[in-house]
Write an enzyme that holds these catalytic residues in place. Sequence first.
Site, PDB file in Angstrom:
ATOM      1  N   GLU A  93       0.858  -1.182   0.000  1.00  0.00           N
ATOM      2  CA  GLU A  93       0.000   0.000   0.000  1.00  0.00           C
ATOM      3  C   GLU A  93       0.899   1.237   0.000  1.00  0.00           C
ATOM      4  OE1 GLU A  93      -2.919   0.264   3.134  1.00  0.00           O
ATOM      5  OE2 GLU A  93      -3.833   2.014   2.225  1.00  0.00           O
ATOM      6  N   GLY A 104       2.865   2.632  10.855  1.00  0.00           N
ATOM      7  CA  GLY A 104       2.638   1.828  12.064  1.00  0.00           C
ATOM      8  C   GLY A 104       2.489   0.344  11.768  1.00  0.00           C
ATOM      9  N   ALA A 105       1.666   0.014  10.779  1.00  0.00           N
ATOM     10  CA  ALA A 105       1.399  -1.389  10.468  1.00  0.00           C
ATOM     11  C   ALA A 105       0.617  -1.473   9.169  1.00  0.00           C
ATOM     12  CB  ALA A 105       0.590  -2.039  11.584  1.00  0.00           C
ATOM     13  N   MET A 106       0.448  -2.700   8.669  1.00  0.00           N
ATOM     14  CA  MET A 106      -0.220  -2.878   7.378  1.00  0.00           C
ATOM     15  C   MET A 106      -1.107  -4.121   7.397  1.00  0.00           C
ATOM     16  SD  MET A 106      -0.751  -1.807   4.372  1.00  0.00           S
ATOM     17  CE  MET A 106      -1.948  -2.655   3.365  1.00  0.00           C
ATOM     18  N   HIS A 136      -6.757  -2.181  15.043  1.00  0.00           N
ATOM     19  CA  HIS A 136      -6.981  -1.445  13.796  1.00  0.00           C
ATOM     20  C   HIS A 136      -6.722  -2.347  12.580  1.00  0.00           C
ATOM     21  CE1 HIS A 136      -6.924   2.307  11.326  1.00  0.00           C
ATOM     22  NE2 HIS A 136      -6.143   1.562  10.560  1.00  0.00           N
ATOM     23  N   GLU A 137      -5.557  -2.989  12.568  1.00  0.00           N
ATOM     24  CA  GLU A 137      -5.220  -3.815  11.393  1.00  0.00           C
ATOM     25  C   GLU A 137      -6.174  -4.993  11.274  1.00  0.00           C
ATOM     26  OE1 GLU A 137      -3.332  -2.198   9.519  1.00  0.00           O
ATOM     27  OE2 GLU A 137      -2.614  -0.872  11.103  1.00  0.00           O
ATOM     28  N   GLU A 165     -10.060   3.963   6.135  1.00  0.00           N
ATOM     29  CA  GLU A 165      -9.239   4.409   7.264  1.00  0.00           C
ATOM     30  C   GLU A 165     -10.057   5.127   8.343  1.00  0.00           C
ATOM     31  OE1 GLU A 165      -6.627   3.116   7.769  1.00  0.00           O
ATOM     32  OE2 GLU A 165      -5.802   2.520   5.825  1.00  0.00           O
TER      33      GLU A 165
HETATM   34  N1  HT7 Z   1      -3.333   0.907   5.608  1.00  0.00           N
HETATM   35  C1  HT7 Z   1      -2.020   1.052   6.113  1.00  0.00           C
HETATM   36  C2  HT7 Z   1      -1.315   2.129   5.397  1.00  0.00           C
HETATM   37  C3  HT7 Z   1       0.150   1.938   5.289  1.00  0.00           C
HETATM   38  C4  HT7 Z   1       0.951   2.623   4.412  1.00  0.00           C
HETATM   39  C5  HT7 Z   1       0.636   3.548   3.464  1.00  0.00           C
HETATM   40  C6  HT7 Z   1       1.679   4.088   2.699  1.00  0.00           C
HETATM   41  C7  HT7 Z   1       2.976   3.689   2.940  1.00  0.00           C
HETATM   42  C8  HT7 Z   1       3.269   2.746   3.881  1.00  0.00           C
HETATM   43  C9  HT7 Z   1       2.248   2.227   4.625  1.00  0.00           C
HETATM   44  N2  HT7 Z   1       2.242   1.320   5.611  1.00  0.00           N
HETATM   45  C10 HT7 Z   1       0.962   1.134   6.010  1.00  0.00           C
HETATM   46  C11 HT7 Z   1      -1.948   1.328   7.564  1.00  0.00           C
HETATM   47  C12 HT7 Z   1      -3.233   1.395   8.243  1.00  0.00           C
HETATM   48  O1  HT7 Z   1      -3.901   2.413   8.189  1.00  0.00           O
HETATM   49  O2  HT7 Z   1      -3.664   0.455   8.820  1.00  0.00           O
HETATM   50 ZN    ZN Z   2      -5.733   1.696   8.610  1.00  0.00          ZN
END
Ligand code: HT7
Ligand code: ZN
Length: 881
Positions: free
Chosen positions: A120, A260-262, A296-297, A319
Amino acid sequence: PQAIYRKDYVAPGFWVDTVEMGLDLGLEQTYVATRMTLRRNPDSTEKDIVLFGDGLKTLQLRLNGVNLKKSQYSIQGETMRIPDAPDDVVLEIETLIQPVKNTALSGLYASAGNLITQCEAEGFRRITWFPDRPDVMAKYTVLLRADKKAFPVLLSNGNLIEEGDLGDGRHYAKWEDPFFKPSYLFAIVAGKLVCQEETFRLQDGRDALLQVWVEPGNLDKTDHAMQSLKKSIRWDEERFGLELDLDRFMIVATGDFNMGAMENKGLNIFNTKYVLANPSIATDIDYAGIESVVGHEYFHNWTGNRVTCRDWFQLSLKEGLTVFRDQEFSADLVGTATGRAVKRIEDVRVLRQVQFSEDAGPMAHPVRPDSFVEINNFYTVTIYEKGSEVVRMYYTLLGHDGFRKGMDLYFARHDGQAVECDDFRAAMADAGGRDLTQFERWYSQAGTPRVHASAVYNADEKTYALTLTQSCPATPGQAEKLPFHIPVTVGLLGADGRDLPLHTDGAQAGQTSVVLELTEASQTFVFRDVAEEPVPSLLRNFSAPVVLHFDYSDAQLAHLLAHDSDPFNRWEAGQRLATRRLVKLTQAVQAGEALALDEMFLEALRNTLNDTTLDPAFRELVLTLPSELVIAEEFDEVDPQAIHTARQYARAAISDALRGDLLTAYENNLTPGAYSPDAEPAAKRALKNLALSYLADWPQQATFELALTQFDEAENMTDRLAALHALVNFKGDPKLKKAADKALAQFYKKFAKEALVVDKWFMLQAVAETTDVARVRELMQHPAFTLNNPNRARSLTFSFCNANPSQFHAPDGSGYALWAELVIALNKINPQVAARLARSMDRWKKYSPALQQKMKAALEKVAGTKKLSKDVAEVVTKALA
Ligand code: HT7
Ligand code: ZN
């Protein structure tokens, strides 16, 4: 740089049904073979196959088994177009990529010898050519091959369907994700990792395997993340009826991560900051952060993954909604009414401090932007936090059950689809039987609305007429704004502090809070049978993201602070009293006048501090003065040093006047015994450590000793770090500085191997009152400092530029020169991180002409740099516009 516009959306010319990928993994070089089946979309005006690629070495391109000749496709920038394709296509692509050279941490990159992906928003195109846009949803099968020793663990999305040996020291793993997903949710992880795992029984009786993967040596820090994951799964089942849809759910922690996380499907990848915790390295705030980010994730699995975004302009669809869900999760876990209010206050503080400022600056944008140059710049507090406030307003307008019906309808209609913010609004409107047409303006208009309230009490008729008038300042590209649909929750307090029963349209008998719906530029709401002139409690629980003005007297605010049944507004009243004084003190500093803090305010604080019926966390919030950044928003021309002097004076005066009370609060809130991050002991620590920080303003050996003893004897990071903070910022005898330096050195030595604690060590110094630009430069020479790691870069440089305003805005402009050097250096390493730092200069037009001139020069220096990334260019160009 070239902007793209929401109005230009065109559906993809081809859908992708299946994607099969084979990757031969290596740090220096990874080979990627992709086979995808495409199908013409008859409803699109786009006739070509359009693929995106970034920094790829392309080895092979085959369409329906035949190599494509150069003349059969064109490449412009990141876009490849293949015209004249048949309706059904099998496309085979081979690419080579170089993970170790990927310092931008987008796509496939190396972290501590492991391989990690971040796709992302547009990272997948750095792995292979693909219609890398969120509305193209496909089913993926991924075959990973790698050296067994270097990469013993091979993970991807979905289910592991096969694994085995390849001979010659190599092995493979095949993963299949049963769900259609956009490419931004693709993930792989390979390397030397270990996991804590557990089987968890879901509400529908199925068992799911939960895993938290970390580098070897960190297994003593995964338990809180695992507990948080289980709580998240249970909460989503109970509160929204949403089940985990996979047999396996994995979390992986990496020390190199841009955010923070993905939420990658079934394979969430986290910054270590939001996974690793044990009492000796993590603070209460870290524990709470882990719980909310894990939540959240996980919650994204439905709000984001099962239902995703049509295009990136709709980012807040997932989001804002998911932040709302994680905020509610954290509030529900605390459970008590004040616990919920404490969480609400903390969230609103962030909104006001950061989002209101964004909304008033050059990067202001609607919750659903109309254009952007670089999507990575739009992962903003407006999209996330204001987006969550917008979702919260549906909740306020429809009520608990109405909102749940809206959510159910949203999933019933859109599961498996890529949709728009308007679809969410329609589900809420239809489920609630409400006309939410005007509510759309929350998505299309930027800026923070102002609501002016005034009231007339008619003692003869016993009526109270409350007039609410709204306006919204202009923002870039939006000079005029139309009225918003604003829910304003109101109560009325009598002289005895109790809520008066409300008799007005829409209020039920006995109701003491009512949601007034302000939809016009100005409206008057009449309350009947009001026995006495009340004190209004307006915008309870912060029912809308607006700035509310009412001409309260100090006495009315003290009344609200002492009695309001709405804890948010009790806190709010205290903040209003404090802000008034801090503004006056700042003006007095500027005028060279004597400074003083009145007894009435001090008495109100003393009463709150000593009211042991109140949650200690709530008392801590009331006793915390508005930050320098929040005070700055009160001025047209900001004087950071005067604000700092004024706030420090107020702190010292409070410390002086409340000495005995602070010491008592300190002693009464000790938390002996084993550490627990639960709300109750954490609240006690928060109040105790706030008391300690005030006491450190009291220049006596005794308070220094108190901090030193806490530092030496602390059995958890919360107490140790708070004590170190007090020591480093101690105002007394300069001889004591040596002891503070010694403590700093001891702390570093003890935790040198814990990266997250070393980050805290840098951060604490970055925000210390006495840390000037020269000291930051010195710290940048420390062997542990590097700009290559985002957490480390942020710990020192971002903290200084964003959270030490009186030093950053040094009159000689040295802070700005440092900022420019850092942005330029980071631009080469990691454009996303560089662009975040570039935002520190957003509000440059709010400073004195002398400072403005220096800030402008620094911005121009960055803008004039060669090879500037789109990310940084967009931020500085908009700032200079
Ligand atoms: N949805 C995730 C977004 C995110 C992100 C965006 C751009 C570059 C790096 C990134 N790492 C995570 C995070 C979230 O909102 O849960
Ligand atoms: Zn998010």
